[in-house]
Design a protein around this motif. Structure first.
Motif: not given
Lengths: 117, 162
Positions: A35, A100, A102, B90-94, B96, B119-121, B131, B133-135, B137
């Motif tokens: 990022q 998370k 997914q 940071l509080k990242p997560g993947i 959909k 913050g999104t990839l 899908y 990846h959000w830095i 959530l």
């Protein structure tokens, strides 16, 4: 006037590239680093290219800078996407604070979130 | 055939911009090279000439560019602040999300635009599922998430490419 704008643009670019490099060191895992590497460095390079264009004007150098900027804007997201996808499929661990995942859940694989406190 | 002509014209324009001269020798060489590359790669161009010549789509593209640049600037400041804050936030997560865009090229541009927003990839696209990846959530409700991630892009891209 224009040369002042060019200098501002160049400096904004340099500062953002520096921040991107700092993010590469500070962020905890591959995906968060990606990022920093995509966002800050894109704007940084765009700023530098714009600065070059403003300084040199409509001559071969300036036009090449603008074409380079457009090329970077179109290709940086694609390469970051490819790197992140490759890391996920190869099972590079996510940071332990990750909430998370997914992608791995949907594929029915084992969780690749790093364990820790 | 129309795709090859479109690619030939685009290639010639880029060549002329790069050389930045109207010397006839440059133009001849550029035309030959554009012809060869259009012949080789024209079939891969994911746009139809009918869409390329539609002025309404070009109008929406012109509206889309400032929106995109504004989002890009916001993304940069957002990540820069995160880099500089001591706790990193940071509080990242993947996650959909689904997209309603139909054509491949529109989905590619949506994925690229999402990568450039705060913050999104985009990590992977499978048909209409992205899908991301959000830095940080900020929500877990699928619809709210999709709205936050896609922002204004889907509206414009549907009018430009679909």
């Amino acid at each position: 006037m224009i040369s002042a704008l060019a200098l501002i643009s160049l400096w904004v670019g340099v500062v953002f590239v520096l921040l991107g490099a700092l993010g590469l060191v500070r962020f905890p895992d591959v995906y968060n680093r990606m990022q920093a590497a995509t966002k800050c460095v894109t704007l940084g390079v765009l700023g530098i290219m714009l600065g070059v264009f403003l300084r040199s004007g409509f001559n071969p150098l300036g036009i090449k800078a603008i074409i380079g900027a457009v090329f970077i804007l179109l290709t940086v997201p694609v390469s970051s996407h490819a790197l992140a996808r490759g890391s996920l499929i190869a099972g590079v661990k996510l940071w332990k604070g990750t909430v998370k995942d997914q992608f791995t859940e949907d594929r029915g694989g084992k969780s690749i979130i790093e364990e820790g406190k | 055939m129309s795709r090859r002509i479109a690619l030939f014209i685009a290639g010639l324009i880029i060549w002329l911009l790069l050389s930045w001269t109207l010397n006839y020798q440059e133009i001849i060489i550029g035309a030959v090279i554009a012809l060869i590359s259009a012949g080789m790669f024209g079939g891969y161009l994911p746009l139809e000439a009918k869409k390329l010549l539609n002025p309404v789509r070009w109008f929406w593209l012109l509206v889309y560019i400032p929106v995109f640049i504004w989002q890009c600037l916001k993304a940069n400041v957002d990540v820069a602040l995160r880099v500089l804050s001591p706790g990193l936030n940071l509080k990242p997560g993947i996650v959909k999300i689904k997209t309603s865009l139909k054509t491949e090229i529109a989905r590619v541009f949506l994925a690229n635009s999402i990568t450039m927003t705060p913050g999104t990839l985009t990590v992977e696209i499978q048909d209409d599922t992205l899908y991301i990846h959000w830095i940080e959530l900020r929500s877990t409700d699928p619809e709210e998430m999709a709205k936050m991630i896609k922002g204004p892009f889907e509206f414009f891209l549907a009018r430009i490419f679909d």
